[in-house]
Design an enzyme around this catalytic site. Structure first.
Site, PDB file in Angstrom:
ATOM      1  N   HIS A  62     109.919-120.616 -20.515  1.00 55.76           N
ATOM      2  CA  HIS A  62     111.278-120.166 -20.832  1.00 55.76           C
ATOM      3  C   HIS A  62     111.619-118.946 -19.988  1.00 55.76           C
ATOM      4  O   HIS A  62     110.748-118.334 -19.379  1.00 55.76           O
ATOM      5  CB  HIS A  62     111.419-119.878 -22.326  1.00 55.76           C
ATOM      6  N   HIS A  64     112.522-115.847 -20.538  1.00 55.02           N
ATOM      7  CA  HIS A  64     112.399-114.445 -20.940  1.00 55.02           C
ATOM      8  C   HIS A  64     111.674-113.709 -19.818  1.00 55.02           C
ATOM      9  O   HIS A  64     110.827-114.281 -19.125  1.00 55.02           O
ATOM     10  CB  HIS A  64     111.627-114.318 -22.268  1.00 55.02           C
ATOM     11  N   ASP A  66     109.303-111.509 -19.625  1.00 52.73           N
ATOM     12  CA  ASP A  66     107.836-111.378 -19.568  1.00 52.73           C
ATOM     13  C   ASP A  66     107.152-112.655 -19.076  1.00 52.73           C
ATOM     14  O   ASP A  66     105.943-112.663 -18.849  1.00 52.73           O
ATOM     15  CB  ASP A  66     107.260-110.928 -20.931  1.00 52.73           C
ATOM     16  N   HIS A 138     112.488-121.024 -30.116  1.00 50.76           N
ATOM     17  CA  HIS A 138     112.262-119.622 -29.758  1.00 50.76           C
ATOM     18  C   HIS A 138     113.553-118.840 -29.439  1.00 50.76           C
ATOM     19  O   HIS A 138     113.541-117.904 -28.660  1.00 50.76           O
ATOM     20  CB  HIS A 138     111.302-119.591 -28.559  1.00 50.76           C
ATOM     21  N   ASP A 206     105.329-118.638 -26.823  1.00 56.40           N
ATOM     22  CA  ASP A 206     106.582-118.225 -27.416  1.00 56.40           C
ATOM     23  C   ASP A 206     107.295-119.328 -28.200  1.00 56.40           C
ATOM     24  O   ASP A 206     108.072-120.117 -27.657  1.00 56.40           O
ATOM     25  CB  ASP A 206     107.518-117.638 -26.352  1.00 56.40           C
ATOM     26  N   HIS A 264      99.203-113.602 -25.713  1.00 55.62           N
ATOM     27  CA  HIS A 264     100.544-113.071 -25.989  1.00 55.62           C
ATOM     28  C   HIS A 264     100.537-112.279 -27.301  1.00 55.62           C
ATOM     29  O   HIS A 264     101.478-112.334 -28.106  1.00 55.62           O
ATOM     30  CB  HIS A 264     101.550-114.243 -26.053  1.00 55.62           C
TER      31      HIS A 264
HETATM   32 ZN   LIG Z   1     106.910-113.723 -24.280  1.00 53.34          ZN
HETATM   33 ZN   LIG Z   2     109.949-115.282 -25.232  1.00 50.84          ZN
END
Ligand SMILES: [Zn+2]
Ligand SMILES: [Zn+2]
Length: 298
Positions: A62, A64, A66, A138, A206, A264
């Site tokens: 995804h 995001h 990070d 998520h 995630d 994570h």
């Molecule tokens: Zn993450």
């Molecule tokens: Zn995420």
């Protein structure tokens, strides 16, 4: 055939001195597949003594930060290194648009890329491997992935030598499971070959708990799973759509995986990882928490 997974980055949203943003490098006989590319993954490649230019595929869970901040730089480096193949990038809807935005901000990448926007099912398959994906839950559109090395018929080399079968097209026939005729004798494929079982890896990064996690991870030899929160933080985990240690372990148990690796994990828990491991082990005994640059083999 074995699968090696280099944990390039196992941190959650904020990297620490010891844990980088997300990145996992899957190595099989013919493939080098990078799952996610957080900030700093290029240097993690160097520390792990791995070569980014050998990457054949990138799977993005995804968008995001990070999980993707390092992608712009990595693609640039691969171009500088005269990447000669076509790089296949798989990711959720809008992945194409995001990568083209990088090219607008910086400059055109000097590599051949094919971008595949995926949702569910088998997204790549050849004679040796299969890659599957299912959507997660998520907040933003998120995918999880499985990479399977298929079961393979192998030739028992000792038996081959004993029968003095030369290196010839006959070997290929046996490998395809066909009986052959040699020195006027019929040699049955089943007598001289054996089936090497397949191996399955699932990476879930995630997500809140959802039925697709179990479906995708079913019978995996290894599940690498996010576990951002500890067992007592169920409320936050549900609110921010992440998993607790207990939830990750429950997925492993229900999916009947062999081993579970928790990643994570929120940086606030990094000083108490043994405690988090204990929580998960209460539900699923074969759990570990890998460190950055650890290599997992299945
Ligand atoms: Zn993450
Ligand atoms: Zn995420």
């Amino acid at each position: 055939m074995e699968m090696k997974i280099v944990c390039l980055g196992t941190s959650s949203s904020i990297p620490t001195a010891k844990k980088n943003h997300s990145g996992f490098l899957i190595k099989t006989e013919k493939e080098q597949i990078l799952v996610d590319c957080g900030e700093g993954i290029q240097r993690q490649f160097r520390k792990a003594e791995e070569n980014p230019a050998k990457t054949t595929k990138i799977l993005i869970t995804h968008w995001h930060e990070d999980h993707t901040l390092g992608l712009a730089g990595l693609l640039k480096t691969m171009g500088v290194d005269s990447y000669a193949k076509t790089l296949h990038i798989y990711g959720p809807k809008a992945t194409r648009e995001k990568i083209h935005l990088f090219e607008q901000i910086y400059s055109r990448y000097k590599i051949q890329m094919e971008i595949h926007e995926v949702h569910s099912g088998t997204i790549y398959e050849d004679k040796q491997i299969k890659i599957e994906t299912l959507p997660m839950n998520h907040g933003i559109i998120t995918q999880a992935y499985s990479v399977t090395i298929k079961e393979q018929r192998r030739i028992d080399k000792a038996k081959l030598k004993k029968l003095k079968i030369p290196n010839s097209p006959l070997i290929g026939e046996l490998q395809r499971g066909k009986d052959i005729k040699f020195n006027n004798k019929t040699i049955k494929a089943k007598d001289i070959t054996y089936i090497q079982p397949g191996k399955k890896l699932t990476i879930i990064l995630d997500t809140a708990s959802n039925i697709n996690t179990i479906e995708l991870a079913k019978n995996s030899n290894l599940l690498i799973c996010e576990s951002t929160y500890s067992a007592e933080e169920q409320e936050q985990a549900t609110e921010y759509k992440h998993l607790t240690t207990t939830e990750a372990a429950t997925i492993a148990k229900k999916a009947k995986v062999t081993n579970l690796a928790l990643v994570h994990i929120s940086q606030k828990h990094h000083h108490r990882l043994p405690q988090l491991l204990k929580e998960a082990k209460k539900v699923f005994a074969k759990t570990t928490i890998p460190e950055d640059l650890d290599i997992l083999t299945i």
